[in-house]
Design an enzyme around this catalytic site. Structure first.
Site, PDB file in Angstrom:
ATOM      1  N   GLU A  11      -7.726  -1.912  -2.460  1.00 15.51           N
ATOM      2  CA  GLU A  11      -6.851  -1.135  -1.559  1.00 15.51           C
ATOM      3  C   GLU A  11      -5.927  -0.181  -2.313  1.00 15.51           C
ATOM      4  OE1 GLU A  11      -4.988  -3.185   1.775  1.00 15.51           O
ATOM      5  OE2 GLU A  11      -6.171  -4.943   1.296  1.00 15.51           O
ATOM      6  N   HIS A  27      -8.394  -0.604   5.441  1.00 20.61           N
ATOM      7  CA  HIS A  27      -8.769  -1.878   6.057  1.00 20.61           C
ATOM      8  C   HIS A  27      -9.301  -2.816   4.961  1.00 20.61           C
ATOM      9  CE1 HIS A  27      -9.954  -4.644   9.195  1.00 20.61           C
ATOM     10  NE2 HIS A  27     -11.088  -4.818   8.533  1.00 20.61           N
ATOM     11  N   ASN A  78       0.837  -1.214   0.000  1.00 25.08           N
ATOM     12  CA  ASN A  78       0.000   0.000   0.000  1.00 25.08           C
ATOM     13  C   ASN A  78       0.867   1.257   0.000  1.00 25.08           C
ATOM     14  OD1 ASN A  78      -3.040  -0.465   0.121  1.00 25.08           O
ATOM     15  ND2 ASN A  78      -2.252  -2.017   1.532  1.00 25.08           N
TER      16      ASN A  78
HETATM   17  C1  GAR Z   1      -3.220  -4.743   3.827  1.00 27.98           C
HETATM   18  O1  GAR Z   1      -4.087  -5.687   3.298  1.00 27.98           O
HETATM   19  C2  GAR Z   1      -3.965  -3.822   4.776  1.00 27.98           C
HETATM   20  O2  GAR Z   1      -5.262  -3.506   4.361  1.00 27.98           O
HETATM   21  C3  GAR Z   1      -4.001  -4.659   6.017  1.00 27.98           C
HETATM   22  O3  GAR Z   1      -2.726  -5.251   6.075  1.00 27.98           O
HETATM   23  C4  GAR Z   1      -2.206  -5.410   4.745  1.00 27.98           C
HETATM   24  C5  GAR Z   1      -0.853  -4.737   4.684  1.00 27.98           C
HETATM   25  O4  GAR Z   1      -0.211  -4.983   3.447  1.00 27.98           O
HETATM   26  N1  GAR Z   1      -4.288  -3.849   7.181  1.00 27.98           N
HETATM   27  C6  GAR Z   1      -5.034  -4.270   8.192  1.00 27.98           C
HETATM   28  O5  GAR Z   1      -5.491  -5.388   8.267  1.00 27.98           O
HETATM   29  C7  GAR Z   1      -5.274  -3.237   9.271  1.00 27.98           C
HETATM   30  N2  GAR Z   1      -6.372  -3.605  10.099  1.00 27.98           N
HETATM   31  P1  GAR Z   1       0.973  -4.079   2.922  1.00 27.98           P
HETATM   32  O6  GAR Z   1       2.023  -3.964   4.025  1.00 27.98           O
HETATM   33  O7  GAR Z   1       1.499  -4.827   1.728  1.00 27.98           O
HETATM   34  O8  GAR Z   1       0.416  -2.735   2.553  1.00 27.98           O
END
Ligand code: GAR
Length: 206
Positions: free
Chosen positions: A183, A112, A16
């Site tokens: 996302e 989220h 992200n």
């Molecule tokens: C993502 O899917 C984000 O939405 C989730 O963790 C992942 C992080 O991925 N966040 C949560 O669950 C927060 N409650 P990334 O480090 O590759 O962005």
């Protein structure tokens, strides 16, 4: 006009964060600039992504600080030092206290991986969210970007995007689809929406 100064808080892979960096390059994110990446995990790949993009990357861990209170104080000091206007939680796996969020009211957003108010709150993070969605049998899921308040995943919703659940999905295949189709799209868009609002507010105070 002065751009909104953004800090991205991360804990893991940082896809992200990468979407935000790419959005800055492509011009989708134009009212804000990523000035700081803060990780609570010293081995987070997100730190490498930040360095590769030439963004200052700082690691502050709860363990090194000796507890939640001093961990948050160290983060607040770093955010103040960088004159940050907007905090983006992008896979940041630590719940922030009421004391912390009150200092940045309507200035913290989070992505989220579900359609809030489903599969959210304490205990729902990362792959667990998709495991719960598949277990329940929902046919549509997605992602939400919301303001952060003292209730985990409880702040006002900014953007949401729905994604279909397919019959042979596993938690991992569903996570991938939600990231790619929802996302990485709505987080940069929401960051731009809030950044442009803050930029206008900063201008009106001049
Ligand atoms: C993502 O899917 C984000 O939405 C989730 O963790 C992942 C992080 O991925 N966040 C949560 O669950 C927060 N409650 P990334 O480090 O590759 O962005």
């Amino acid at each position: 006009m002065d751009k909104t100064r953004i800090a991205v808080l991360v804990s893991g892979g940082g896809t992200n964060l990468q979407a935000l960096i790419d959005a800055q390059k492509s011009g989708v994110l134009k009212s804000g600039e990523i000035d700081l990446v803060l990780s609570n995990n010293s081995v987070a790949y997100a730190l490498t992504r930040a360095k590769d993009a030439g963004i200052e990357a700082v690691c502050i861990t709860k363990k090194d600080c000796g507890g939640q209170e001093s961990f948050e104080e160290a983060m607040l000091a770093c955010l103040k030092e960088h004159d940050i206007d907007l905090i983006v939680l992008a896979g940041f796996m630590s719940i922030l206290s009421e004391h912390f969020v009150k200092q940045y009211e309507k200035r913290i957003i989070n992505v989220h991986p579900s359609l809030i108010p489903s599969f959210c709150g304490k205990g729902f993070y990362g792959l667990k969210v998709h495991e719960a969605a598949l277990e329940y049998g929902v046919k549509v899921t997605g992602a939400t970007v919301h303001f952060v308040n003292e209730i985990p995943d409880g702040g006002r919703i900014i953007l949401q995007k729905a994604v279909p659940v397919l019959p042979d999905d596993t938690p991992k295949s569903l996570q991938k689809r939600v990231m790619e189709r929802a996302e990485w799209v709505i987080l940069p868009e929401a960051a731009e929406l809030v950044s442009s609002q803050i930029m206008k507010e900063k201008e009106s105070l001049k």
